[in-house]
Design a protein around this motif. Sequence first.
Motif, PDB file in Angstrom:
ATOM      1  N   MET A  77      -3.580 -12.262 -14.393  1.00 31.84           N
ATOM      2  CA  MET A  77      -2.725 -12.191 -13.231  1.00 31.84           C
ATOM      3  C   MET A  77      -3.053 -10.953 -12.408  1.00 31.84           C
ATOM      4  SD  MET A  77      -0.739 -14.796 -13.412  1.00 31.84           S
ATOM      5  CE  MET A  77       0.907 -14.660 -12.810  1.00 31.84           C
ATOM      6  N   ALA A  78      -3.361  -9.885 -13.082  1.00 33.69           N
ATOM      7  CA  ALA A  78      -3.702  -8.607 -12.441  1.00 33.69           C
ATOM      8  C   ALA A  78      -2.523  -8.055 -11.662  1.00 33.69           C
ATOM      9  CB  ALA A  78      -4.943  -8.731 -11.588  1.00 33.69           C
ATOM     10  N   GLY A  79      -2.741  -7.695 -10.404  1.00 34.23           N
ATOM     11  CA  GLY A  79      -1.671  -7.029  -9.676  1.00 34.23           C
ATOM     12  C   GLY A  79      -1.340  -5.721 -10.359  1.00 34.23           C
ATOM     13  N   ASP A  80      -0.094  -5.346 -10.353  1.00 35.40           N
ATOM     14  CA  ASP A  80       0.315  -4.087 -10.969  1.00 35.40           C
ATOM     15  C   ASP A  80       0.678  -4.238 -12.445  1.00 35.40           C
ATOM     16  OD1 ASP A  80      -0.081  -2.279  -8.819  1.00 35.40           O
ATOM     17  OD2 ASP A  80       1.689  -3.099  -7.836  1.00 35.40           O
ATOM     18  N   THR A  81       0.431  -5.399 -13.041  1.00 36.41           N
ATOM     19  CA  THR A  81       0.714  -5.568 -14.466  1.00 36.41           C
ATOM     20  C   THR A  81      -0.250  -4.761 -15.326  1.00 36.41           C
ATOM     21  OG1 THR A  81      -0.685  -7.523 -14.727  1.00 36.41           O
ATOM     22  CG2 THR A  81       1.629  -7.895 -14.112  1.00 36.41           C
ATOM     23  N   ILE A  82      -1.337  -4.287 -14.754  1.00 41.97           N
ATOM     24  CA  ILE A  82      -2.322  -3.530 -15.526  1.00 41.97           C
ATOM     25  C   ILE A  82      -1.686  -2.306 -16.178  1.00 41.97           C
ATOM     26  CG2 ILE A  82      -3.196  -2.068 -13.646  1.00 41.97           C
ATOM     27  CD1 ILE A  82      -5.393  -3.849 -16.240  1.00 41.97           C
ATOM     28  N   VAL A  83      -0.646  -1.760 -15.557  1.00 45.79           N
ATOM     29  CA  VAL A  83       0.055  -0.606 -16.134  1.00 45.79           C
ATOM     30  C   VAL A  83       0.644  -0.995 -17.487  1.00 45.79           C
ATOM     31  CG1 VAL A  83       1.997   0.988 -15.826  1.00 45.79           C
ATOM     32  CG2 VAL A  83       0.547   0.387 -13.864  1.00 45.79           C
ATOM     33  N   GLN A  84       1.352  -2.130 -17.536  1.00 44.81           N
ATOM     34  CA  GLN A  84       1.941  -2.593 -18.795  1.00 44.81           C
ATOM     35  C   GLN A  84       0.861  -3.072 -19.760  1.00 44.81           C
ATOM     36  OE1 GLN A  84       3.052  -3.808 -15.772  1.00 44.81           O
ATOM     37  NE2 GLN A  84       4.999  -2.718 -15.631  1.00 44.81           N
ATOM     38  N   ASP A  85      -0.188  -3.695 -19.231  1.00 45.95           N
ATOM     39  CA  ASP A  85      -1.266  -4.186 -20.087  1.00 45.95           C
ATOM     40  C   ASP A  85      -1.888  -3.035 -20.874  1.00 45.95           C
ATOM     41  OD1 ASP A  85      -0.797  -6.648 -18.906  1.00 45.95           O
ATOM     42  OD2 ASP A  85      -2.496  -6.494 -17.529  1.00 45.95           O
ATOM     43  N   LEU A  86      -2.176  -1.949 -20.194  1.00 46.08           N
ATOM     44  CA  LEU A  86      -2.775  -0.796 -20.867  1.00 46.08           C
ATOM     45  C   LEU A  86      -1.800  -0.133 -21.831  1.00 46.08           C
ATOM     46  CD1 LEU A  86      -4.790   0.626 -17.873  1.00 46.08           C
ATOM     47  CD2 LEU A  86      -5.755  -0.011 -20.094  1.00 46.08           C
ATOM     48  N   GLU A  87      -0.533  -0.155 -21.492  1.00 43.56           N
ATOM     49  CA  GLU A  87       0.484   0.462 -22.355  1.00 43.56           C
ATOM     50  C   GLU A  87       0.537  -0.222 -23.727  1.00 43.56           C
ATOM     51  OE1 GLU A  87       3.001   3.298 -23.396  1.00 43.56           O
ATOM     52  OE2 GLU A  87       2.181   3.199 -21.372  1.00 43.56           O
ATOM     53  N   LEU A 147      -9.076   0.531 -29.020  1.00 50.01           N
ATOM     54  CA  LEU A 147     -10.312  -0.249 -28.892  1.00 50.01           C
ATOM     55  C   LEU A 147     -10.062  -1.659 -28.348  1.00 50.01           C
ATOM     56  CD1 LEU A 147     -12.175   0.829 -32.160  1.00 50.01           C
ATOM     57  CD2 LEU A 147     -12.496   1.737 -29.858  1.00 50.01           C
ATOM     58  N   GLY A 148      -8.903  -1.867 -27.736  1.00 50.47           N
ATOM     59  CA  GLY A 148      -8.577  -3.162 -27.161  1.00 50.47           C
ATOM     60  C   GLY A 148      -9.382  -3.448 -25.904  1.00 50.47           C
ATOM     61  N   HIS A 149      -9.369  -4.709 -25.507  1.00 50.39           N
ATOM     62  CA  HIS A 149     -10.154  -5.157 -24.354  1.00 50.39           C
ATOM     63  C   HIS A 149      -9.270  -6.002 -23.447  1.00 50.39           C
ATOM     64  CE1 HIS A 149     -13.799  -6.245 -22.188  1.00 50.39           C
ATOM     65  NE2 HIS A 149     -13.343  -7.481 -22.170  1.00 50.39           N
ATOM     66  N   ILE A 150      -9.285  -5.708 -22.176  1.00 54.02           N
ATOM     67  CA  ILE A 150      -8.544  -6.488 -21.174  1.00 54.02           C
ATOM     68  C   ILE A 150      -9.556  -7.257 -20.347  1.00 54.02           C
ATOM     69  CG2 ILE A 150      -7.136  -6.359 -19.085  1.00 54.02           C
ATOM     70  CD1 ILE A 150      -5.848  -3.829 -20.260  1.00 54.02           C
ATOM     71  N   VAL A 151      -9.315  -8.548 -20.175  1.00 50.62           N
ATOM     72  CA  VAL A 151     -10.140  -9.366 -19.290  1.00 50.62           C
ATOM     73  C   VAL A 151      -9.289  -9.738 -18.088  1.00 50.62           C
ATOM     74  CG1 VAL A 151     -11.449 -11.503 -19.010  1.00 50.62           C
ATOM     75  CG2 VAL A 151     -11.452 -10.311 -21.222  1.00 50.62           C
ATOM     76  N   VAL A 152      -9.709  -9.314 -16.920  1.00 52.23           N
ATOM     77  CA  VAL A 152      -9.013  -9.670 -15.688  1.00 52.23           C
ATOM     78  C   VAL A 152      -9.618 -10.987 -15.229  1.00 52.23           C
ATOM     79  CG1 VAL A 152      -8.490  -8.995 -13.319  1.00 52.23           C
ATOM     80  CG2 VAL A 152      -8.627  -7.246 -15.120  1.00 52.23           C
ATOM     81  N   PHE A 153      -8.807 -12.037 -15.261  1.00 52.03           N
ATOM     82  CA  PHE A 153      -9.311 -13.372 -14.951  1.00 52.03           C
ATOM     83  C   PHE A 153      -9.082 -13.759 -13.503  1.00 52.03           C
ATOM     84  CE2 PHE A 153      -9.306 -18.023 -14.994  1.00 52.03           C
ATOM     85  CZ  PHE A 153     -10.552 -18.232 -15.555  1.00 52.03           C
ATOM     86  N   GLY A 154      -8.156 -13.115 -12.836  1.00 52.73           N
ATOM     87  CA  GLY A 154      -7.907 -13.450 -11.446  1.00 52.73           C
ATOM     88  C   GLY A 154      -6.871 -12.522 -10.857  1.00 52.73           C
ATOM     89  N   PHE A 155      -6.589 -12.746  -9.616  1.00 50.70           N
ATOM     90  CA  PHE A 155      -5.649 -11.888  -8.906  1.00 50.70           C
ATOM     91  C   PHE A 155      -4.548 -12.729  -8.270  1.00 50.70           C
ATOM     92  CE2 PHE A 155      -9.420  -9.305  -9.257  1.00 50.70           C
ATOM     93  CZ  PHE A 155      -8.885  -8.080  -9.616  1.00 50.70           C
ATOM     94  N   ALA A 173      -1.473 -12.549  -8.626  1.00 51.60           N
ATOM     95  CA  ALA A 173      -0.389 -11.682  -8.168  1.00 51.60           C
ATOM     96  C   ALA A 173      -0.867 -10.680  -7.122  1.00 51.60           C
ATOM     97  CB  ALA A 173       0.213 -10.939  -9.368  1.00 51.60           C
ATOM     98  N   GLY A 174      -2.107 -10.795  -6.692  1.00 51.14           N
ATOM     99  CA  GLY A 174      -2.657  -9.842  -5.735  1.00 51.14           C
ATOM    100  C   GLY A 174      -3.299  -8.673  -6.461  1.00 51.14           C
ATOM    101  N   ALA A 175      -3.980  -7.840  -5.711  1.00 54.35           N
ATOM    102  CA  ALA A 175      -4.686  -6.707  -6.310  1.00 54.35           C
ATOM    103  C   ALA A 175      -3.734  -5.600  -6.737  1.00 54.35           C
ATOM    104  CB  ALA A 175      -5.717  -6.159  -5.331  1.00 54.35           C
TER     105      ALA A 175
END
Length: 113
Positions: free
Chosen positions: A1-11, A16-24, A26-28
């Motif tokens: 979804m991306a957008g500003d959820t990256i803050v919670q995703d990283l939290e 050693l975790g991995h985040i895959v951004v599949f699309g936007f 929710a916007g950038a």
Amino acid sequence: MAGDTIVQDLEVLATLGHIVVFGFLAGAGETNLQAEAIKHFSKAPTISYSEIYATYFSNFDLVKESLSEVYRLLDEGKVKPVYSTMPLADAAKAHDMIESGKVLGKLVLTPNL
């Protein structure tokens, strides 16, 4: 979804975790990804972006072959998607179930015919 959820995703990301951004969808968002990732530097997170669109446009034959294989496995019952269905009239109940974490896989609302 991306957008500003990256803050919670990283939290919540494990060390050693991995985040895959599949699309936007929710916007950038307004989040500075680099600054946010630096806050979690001790976890050594990795972030990548899905390349499905790049592959679609640069190597469509590979996409077509891959999808044909997925459809074959579905037809043979070797791949079994996890989903449930509910009538569209129960949309409010479906939302409640999703929000409370009671849905496994996808929940498909079917038309009231």
